[in-house]
Design a protein around this motif. Structure first.
Motif, mmCIF file in Angstrom:
data_model
loop_
_atom_site.group_PDB
_atom_site.id
_atom_site.type_symbol
_atom_site.label_atom_id
_atom_site.label_comp_id
_atom_site.label_asym_id
_atom_site.label_seq_id
_atom_site.Cartn_x
_atom_site.Cartn_y
_atom_site.Cartn_z
ATOM 1 N N THR A 72 0.720 -1.074 -0.187
ATOM 2 C CA THR A 72 0.030 -0.066 0.034
ATOM 3 C C THR A 72 0.836 1.210 -0.149
ATOM 4 O O THR A 72 1.636 1.372 1.127
ATOM 5 C CB THR A 72 -0.944 0.017 1.236
ATOM 6 N N SER A 113 -10.227 -1.627 4.588
ATOM 7 C CA SER A 113 -9.014 -1.188 4.405
ATOM 8 C C SER A 113 -7.993 -1.832 5.306
ATOM 9 O O SER A 113 -8.403 -1.745 6.525
ATOM 10 C CB SER A 113 -8.816 0.326 4.197
ATOM 11 N N GLN A 128 -8.729 5.753 4.574
ATOM 12 C CA GLN A 128 -8.656 4.299 4.066
ATOM 13 C C GLN A 128 -7.792 4.377 3.076
ATOM 14 O O GLN A 128 -8.268 4.998 1.847
ATOM 15 C CB GLN A 128 -10.184 3.790 4.166
ATOM 16 N N THR A 129 -6.853 3.507 2.936
ATOM 17 C CA THR A 129 -5.951 3.377 1.742
ATOM 18 C C THR A 129 -6.134 1.941 1.122
ATOM 19 O O THR A 129 -6.346 0.971 2.121
ATOM 20 C CB THR A 129 -4.592 3.614 1.925
ATOM 21 N N TYR A 130 -5.998 1.643 -0.148
ATOM 22 C CA TYR A 130 -6.282 0.397 -0.770
ATOM 23 C C TYR A 130 -5.067 0.135 -1.513
ATOM 24 O O TYR A 130 -4.587 0.941 -2.225
ATOM 25 C CB TYR A 130 -7.582 0.318 -1.550
#
Length: 926
Positions: A131, A187, A355-357
């Motif tokens: 990520t 996430s 939120q990171t993906y």
């Protein structure tokens, strides 16, 4: 009696509160006595372990990861305030720290950077595992913090990913954190945007006050009508549940802000685009006299009501609430008094996380073990090798190690290509290379390898093996006899290698073990080879010169005449008679059919102005892309009907066809064939999971295909159809890399005699928009030509058309590239991944035609038909050059070459200012 009873209850409440505070403080004190439990604290370039006096945390040097002290720099006074500087000559480069974690454990990680020493135009990226967490430059915060869940391994990679210039790191801290942070999140990584102690206006609160080493920023509120309130540990009445694992420390909860009507917190610099965020709000009623129902307020996020808060309704004085929301660039968090409440809102603290993906599959564990063994075996013999020094972190994520390529197999990533040619490697070939069973291409040529070629198993997927120009020994037949897929084998220039090929490999393409690049001891043979090579080269040069003269045209001067499409031996050109203008059958799908095909919209593959796009499979097995209009879409029923009507009447091999549609229950859905190779934008500079290097011939082929599709639109049914949104993300690539123009929602017929010729709505995308169309609102086919010229520059440069994160003079690709082309400095703008691998004349054809396309005045631009002719010529030159270079490659010639020449400029025209690309009005471009 009643008053006495109330006094006794009040005393009991105070006693309970005091006891709770004592218990919380005791827990904090106990944890502060064990500051090292689960903590990993790294100070880069420190001379030895040291303990910070304030926190009592012991920091260790990063020698175990990077022992070289020459990359250290002083950033502050004292030995413990150094930073490590990372740099490399290779583009695919990352520097990683492998940190110990528990499987499924939740952690806080914080990295600190010496930004004052950063160059203004340099940047790098930070990643946790696969990520990408943040982009770091001189304008960034001095630290990046995230909370993440360690997935299936007992370690986590924290990496600095090369961007432009050098990367740098001062300090890194890993802390165990709360499971609650990730319980409600799809996430795995949450990037901290802010953590605020709202009622504190003095100084930040951190470890050991917060045993989890969260940093609570003091908040200075400048509104004079807002009240700061606080309470000591024994003066407020409330009960706090110890089980609340995300509970802030008492020092944070004992202060708050309150207002008689509303509290408002505003953020205007969130990440661009639409993203999902989490917000955690902490409330503690500090006024002992307040009763349930008296302080009620509503929580709004960007003017949308999210929740009603009555802190005392549950019987506790403390309340924590979690909210998930989507925002684009800004956040307005507002707490508003409810109409029937006596008191206004209160807030003690809040946390905001993005939120990171990653969008990546995990790497196959067997592959990780195999390539790790390969690395260890190579490093044992090549300790100072620069290539191997870049091999850190995950071999594939977030970008592959230098020389490796990865692909997905059965839900995991595997290494499919290894190119270590000319890498100055020595020693025995690592036997563990044979364990990389998904390898398709292996190139180890032009090194100093010794020993035998590893024996590859029958399960190996190896197609091509190149071990030329080494010092290998042994029997090559024994090494490759079991590989069923092997088609290409080059093994020349290995003096001691037994050259007999296995009998079951008679159809192999090989170099027959010949050593074409080494000096022979037989001078006559050398002279003969030199004579033949020289003769062929002389003939080829003469033929090439004649060929160039035959096809060469004056730069930037285009004939307005049509061009008859024809076929040649190099590339088949489709005739316009092959396509149809008759009505085409379009299927009408039910909403139930769409939901079944997409498994209720399970797999999101993209999102545009119309709405999200999902992958699906029709009952007949055809893979499709399903585009669903969202409620917040900038496009509406008009665009839906426009695309449906247009694609019901046109078909061309370079236009994305429409399979069907659904218009049911206020849903508007379009169904297209699934384009397995994504978009041109994805391939050039999109997400790392989609980005794959396109060689120059492939780029030329894509440009030519897209140009043909647009030419068909412009000449369709005797009336020109203008696309109005030509860009690289709207050029899709099918399974055979055939380019297809997509997204016709804004398409419009060109004006005819009697029409006003003025478009009331300017449509397009910033960075691609025709300046003449923008300023005059007069639409013509030349507007598409301008946008296509920008696409050509993207193909040549491998850069986005607009990027405000670059230096100011590089924001616009057009404005940056134009002076380089006019000053004959094309090599300075060519994508580094294709440098040295293109024919100079073909490249010049493309940049000249791109320069003509982006002329400010449409009268000076070519038509799409002219573009097709020029691109066909460039494609023919490139392919004939490739055939020629292959013919002399066996004689040791350079595989490609480039030609620089001055460009002929047209007559000067009056300068016209470019439109302000980011200006919102008038009118608003998409």
């Amino acid at each position: 009696m009643e008053q006495r009873r109330r006094q006794q209850q009040q005393q009991l409440h105070n006693a309970i509160t005091t006891l709770i505070i004592i218990i919380i403080n005791f827990i904090i004190f106990a944890q502060s006595q064990q500051p090292q439990q689960g903590f990993v604290s790294i100070q880069c370039c420190a001379e030895a372990n040291f303990t910070e006096q304030i926190t009592n945390i012991t920091y260790i040097p990063d020698d175990n990861w990077y022992p070289d002290k020459t990359s250290c720099r002083d950033t502050k006074h004292g030995a413990q305030r150094k930073s490590r500087i990372f740099s490399s000559e290779y583009n695919n480069c990352k520097w990683c720290y492998t940190l110990p974690t528990r499987i499924n454990g939740v952690y806080l990680i914080r990295a600190t950077f010496p930004l004052k020493n950063a160059s203004p135009d340099s940047f790098f990226k930070v990643s946790i595992g696969a990520t990408i967490l943040a982009r770091v430059n001189s304008d960034s915060k001095p630290y990046v913090e995230a909370i993440f869940k360690s997935a299936t391994k007992n370690y986590t990679h924290f990496c600095l990913v090369k961007g432009k210039g050098k990367a740098f790191l001062s300090k890194m801290e890993l802390r165990p954190s709360h499971q609650d942070y990730v319980k409600k999140n799809a996430s795995r990584v949450l990037k901290l945007l802010d953590r605020v102690d709202v009622g504190n206006k003095e100084s930040d609160i951190k470890y050991p006050t917060d045993p989890y080493d969260r940093l609570w920023r003091a908040h200075s509120y400048h509104d004079p009508t807002v009240n700061y309130i606080s309470s000591s540990s024994s003066s407020y009445n409330g009960n706090i549940t110890i089980a609340d694992s995300m509970l802030p420390p008492p020092q944070v909860l004992q202060t708050a802000l309150t207002h008689k009507e509303r509290l408002e917190f505003y953020y205007k610099d969130l990440d661009e685009g639409s993203h999902d965020y989490n917000i955690y709000l902490h409330f503690l009623e500090l006024n002992n006299s307040v009763r349930s129902g008296e302080r009620i307020f509503h929580v709004y996020i960007n003017n949308e009501k999210k929740q009603e808060i009555d802190i005392l309704a549950t019987g506790s004085h403390y309340l924590a609430t979690f909210l998930n929301f989507t925002a684009k660039g800004t956040l307005n968090l507002t707490l508003v008094k409810a109409p029937n409440a006596r008191l206004g809102p209160i807030c003690n603290a809040y946390e905001i996380l993005l939120q990171t993906y990653s969008g990546h599959e995990e790497m196959n564990e067997d592959e990780v073990n195999a390539i790790t063994k390969v690395k260890d075996e190579l490093v044992a013999e090549n300790k100072d090798n620069h290539v191997l020094q870049t091999w850190s972190g995950d071999p594939c994520l977030p970008l592959p190690w230098h020389g490796l390529s990865c692909e997905a197999f059965n839900g995991t990533l595997a290494i499919t290509k290894m190119d270590l040619s000319k890498s100055r490697l020595a020693g025995p070939l690592p036997p563990s290379m044979a364990e990389l069973i998904h390898l398709k291409e292996l190139n180890l040529s032009s090194n100093r390898f010794t020993g035998t070629i590893p024996r590859f198993p029958a399960s190996s997927m190896l197609i091509s093996l190149d071990v030329r120009n080494n010092d290998l020994t042994g029997n090559i037949s024994w090494s490759v006899s079991d590989i069923s897929h092997l088609n290409i084998l080059y093994y020349g220039c290995n003096r001691h290698l037994h050259e007999r090929l296995p009998q079951n490999k008679s159809n192999l393409i090989t170099d027959d073990g010949k050593c074409n690049n080494s000096s022979s001891s037989h001078s006559a043979k050398a002279i003969l080879i030199g004579t033949i090579a020289g003769g062929i080269l002389l003939v080829a040069v003469v033929a090439g010169a004649c060929f160039v003269c035959l096809y060469r045209k004056k730069p930037k001067k285009f004939e307005a005449k049509g061009h008859t499409m024809s076929k040649n031996a190099i590339y088949s050109v489709s005739s316009t008679e092959d396509v149809t203008a008759k009505s085409i059958s379009i299927q009408c799908f039910t909403l139930e059919c769409i939901e079944n095909a997409t498994q209720r919209y399970k797999t999101l593959i993209g999102e545009g102005g119309f709405g999200p796009v999902y992958r699906g499979t029709l009952p007949d097995g055809q893979d499709v892309a399903v585009k669903v209009r969202s409620d917040t879409s900038t496009q509406g029923t008009r665009e839906f009907n426009n695309e449906l009507n247009l694609l019901s009447s046109i078909r061309h091999e370079n236009l994305v066809p429409l399979i069907g549609y659904c218009s049911e229950n206020d849903q508007q859905i379009l169904v297209y064939p699934f384009m397995s190779n994504g978009s041109l934008q994805d391939r050039l500079y999109g997400a790392a999971s989609k980005r794959k290097t396109l060689d120059w011939p492939a780029r030329l082929s894509i440009a030519l295909g897209a140009a043909r599709g647009l030419t068909y639109l412009h000449t369709f049914s005797e009336r020109c159809l203008i696309h109005r949104d030509v860009k690289s993300s709207n050029i899709l690539l099918d399974h055979s890399m055939c380019a297809k123009v997509a997204d016709f929602g804004f398409s419009k017929y060109a004006s005819q005699e009697g029409d006003s010729g003025t478009s009331l709505e300017v449509r397009g995308t910033a960075g691609y928009m025709d300046p003449e169309y923008y300023s005059t609102q007069h639409l013509s086919a030349k507007s598409d030509v301008f946008s296509f010229g920008v696409v050509l520059l993207e193909i040549v440069c491998g850069r986005e058309p607009l990027n405000i994160n670059r230096p100011r003079n590089e924001w616009s690709l057009v404005e940056w590239a134009k002076p380089h082309i006019r000053n004959s400095r094309v090599e300075e703008i060519v994508d580094p991944s294709i440098k040295g691998s293109y024919h100079g004349e073909a490249m010049w054809r493309v940049v000249e035609v791109a320069l003509a396309c982006i002329e400010p005045y449409s009268a000076y631009r070519p038509s799409m038909s002219d573009l097709v002719r020029e691109l066909e010529d460039a494609f023919i030159i490139e392919n004939n050059a490739s055939e020629y270079m292959r013919s002399i490659e066996s004689f040791g010639g350079s595989n490609r070459y480039s030609i620089e020449r001055p460009i002929a400029l047209p007559n000067p025209i009056p300068a016209e200012p470019s439109p302000i690309l980011l200006q919102p009005s008038p009118p608003q471009p998409r």
